[in-house]
Enzyme design. Structure first.
Site, PDB file in Angstrom:
ATOM      1  CD  GLU A  77      -2.721   1.238  -0.298  1.00 15.11           C
ATOM      2  OE1 GLU A  77      -2.112   1.766  -1.261  1.00 15.11           O
ATOM      3  OE2 GLU A  77      -3.856   0.761  -0.415  1.00 15.11           O
ATOM      4  CG  ASP A  93      -6.518   2.738  -4.610  1.00 14.30           C
ATOM      5  OD1 ASP A  93      -6.329   1.874  -5.515  1.00 14.30           O
ATOM      6  OD2 ASP A  93      -5.845   3.792  -4.546  1.00 14.30           O
TER       7      ASP A  93
END
Ligand code: AHR
Ligand code: AHR
Length: 516
Positions: A239, A315
């Site tokens: 991430e 995402d």
């Protein structure tokens, strides 16, 4: 006059089909004994190593020797009916023939990739996320043909916009808990979009911060990390960063790895993680990184959330492309020895490209040269001025852009894997397709019309030289140049480019070494 060549080319095709059938039958008979003996799957190996699979996904084979359930579900366009595709025998290969018959005369997408671990961690159409709307597209069920020890199977072909996810999992690592992940990918089908991932991600479909993911990334994006050469690289998506080593950016030990079938591994535990990879068709694994977490706040300890993604970022970033054949997630940090045994099991599965494409091998790069006397230095190409396909002279002194514009990656035909499609070498995801009988390059929109417009069946050249490319949905029409522009054309017909004059030469091409 016109009928004779067609009849003889039909006869040639029937003869070829017979030969292929005979060959396939021979291989299938030979390998039956092998598949009964080899009833150990990758997840049996992980279990023996004390790091059992908690998710096991494959559209090509069972990942446990005893698995006898469904591998995946397909949905057909004609009536939206679905069916499950299972295995030929316990622990065996996918029953691809069930897909072929269910999807006959229509198109199919993969709707569910079942979890074989018994934990119900199935992958389905990914929902919208912080970076992109949704739901994402579903993969064309025929777009990634392969064979395993001679048995036909299909991988999951992710074009940009395609994605699968499960936000409600069971048994997947959370927080700083240990896990291992491997996947088999196509090293010739990658791109630089974010992010072709398989593994652990956020349960909210949003970027919730550093350390909230731990997924295998495979592709050529250089925004966060990269290694030697031009990619693709295996990196860890933790991430807000694809890590190729301990530092952000360049890490010299992470090589370009682009085997047609590539094994990619990421594993992580408390302040320790590793990247490993190899050729899924032969040999062992190499370790490209093994060591501490990135020295950036948020990654030590990790904050894994335990959702599973395929083909997208945490995402739901979905600019990425790739092909997935099989992969698992484990509980616990697998030993290198366990993973080496899994690699041997993958190699023994015998991944190979299907060979039914008129000598044009899916994954190979080609250029396509005209044979008409006007134009024997001219190649089928696109250019940046517009999306139309044309022919123009290409030589060793042409610009690198011109060379790349005249280079194509052979793909198994989007509408019929016995035929071929042509993906642009420098515009990944864009295929040669006809529209109003003119040829263009265009992004695959996943529709069955697009798949058909972009599928061509190679035949012996209509002039007797080289190869002709018959449109799969307009069988009387072949790829032709006319006034230096590319079309599909019949031998006489209502469009100017159907002119019978030099039709046989204009529709006959020489498949050549790729310019780029
Ligand atoms: O870490 C790289 C990407 O950054 C993640 O996959 C995504 O969630 C974010 O945009
Ligand atoms: O190129 C002929 C047809 O034109 C294509 O099948 C369709 O996409 C368009 O209408």
């Amino acid at each position: 006059m016109a009928l004779r060549p067609r009849l003889s080319s039909l006869r040639r095709r029937l003869l070829t089909a017979g030969a292929v059938l005979a060959l396939t039958f021979g291989v299938a008979v030979e390998t039956t004994a092998v598949s009964h003996a080899a009833v150990t799957g990758p997840c049996d190996i992980y279990a023996s190593g004390g790091t059992p699979c908690v998710a096991a996904h494959s559209t090509t084979r069972a990942l446990y020797g005893s698995y006898n359930g469904s591998l995946y579900q397909v949905r057909r366009a004609s009536d939206n009916a679905t069916t499950n595709i299972g295995v030929l025998s316990a622990g065996g290969y996918a029953n691809a023939a069930a897909q072929t018959s269910f999807c006959a005369n229509t198109s199919c997408v993969i709707t569910v990739i079942y979890d074989q671990s018994g934990r119900g961690n199935n992958l389905t159409q990914a929902p919208a996320g912080g970076a992109a709307g949704g739901p994402d597209n579903l993969a064309n069920a025929f777009a990634a043909p392969t064979t395993l020890n001679g048995h036909q199977a299909y991988g999951v072909y992710v074009a940009a916009g395609t994605g699968y996810r499960n936000d409600h999992t069971s048994g997947i690592a959370t927080g700083d808990a240990a896990e291992g992940e491997y996947a088999v990918m196509d090293g010739t089908h990658t791109n630089g979009g974010c992010c072709f991932d398989y593994g652990n991600a956020e349960t909210s479909n949003n970027d919730t911060g550093n350390g909230h993911m731990e997924a295998i990334y495979f592709g050529t994006i250089k925004v966060w990390g990269y290694g030697t050469g031009t990619g693709p690289w295996i990196m860890a998506d933790m991430e807000n960063g694809l890590y190729s080593g301990v530092n952000a950016g360049y890490n010299a030990n992470d090589p370009t790895i682009n085997h047609r079938f590539t094994t990619a591994i990421i594993k992580g535990t408390a302040n320790q993680w590793a990247i490993r990879g190899g050729d899924a068709q032969s040999g062992g694994l190499s370790t490209f990184y093994s060591g501490a977490r990135p020295n950036v706040s948020g990654y030590n300890p990790m904050h894994k959330e335990g959702a599973i993604i395929l083909g997208i970022g945490g995402d739901n970033s979905k600019g990425s492309a790739g092909t997935f054949y099989e992969g698992v997630m484990t509980s616990g940090y697998p030993s290198d020895a366990t993973e080496n045994a899994v690699q041997a099991n993958i190699v023994a599965a015998g991944y190979s490209t299907s060979s039914g494409s008129g000598g044009l091998t899916p994954g190979s790069r080609i250029s396509v040269r005209a044979t008409t006397s006007c134009c024997t230095s001219d190649y089928i190409r696109h250019d940046d001025a517009d999306t139309k396909a044309v022919i123009s002279a290409i030589s060793s002194s042409s610009s690198s852009t011109d060379k790349a514009d005249a280079t194509w990656i052979v793909r198994a035909g989007l509408a019929n894997s016995a035929c071929v499609s042509f993906e642009s070498a420098n515009d990944p995801g864009q295929y040669l397709r006809h529209y109003n009988f003119e040829l263009y390059i265009a992004a695959n929109d996943g529709s069955s019309l697009f798949a058909q417009d972009a599928t061509f069946c190679p035949t012996t050249g209509n002039s007797g030289t080289g190869t002709s490319f018959q449109s799969v949905n307009y069988a009387g029409k072949y790829i032709r140049h006319y006034d230096y522009t590319a079309y599909i054309a019949s031998d006489g017909g209502s469009n100017a480019w159907d002119s019978a004059t030099s039709w046989t030469d204009d529709t006959s091409w020489v498949v050549s070494a790729p310019w780029a």
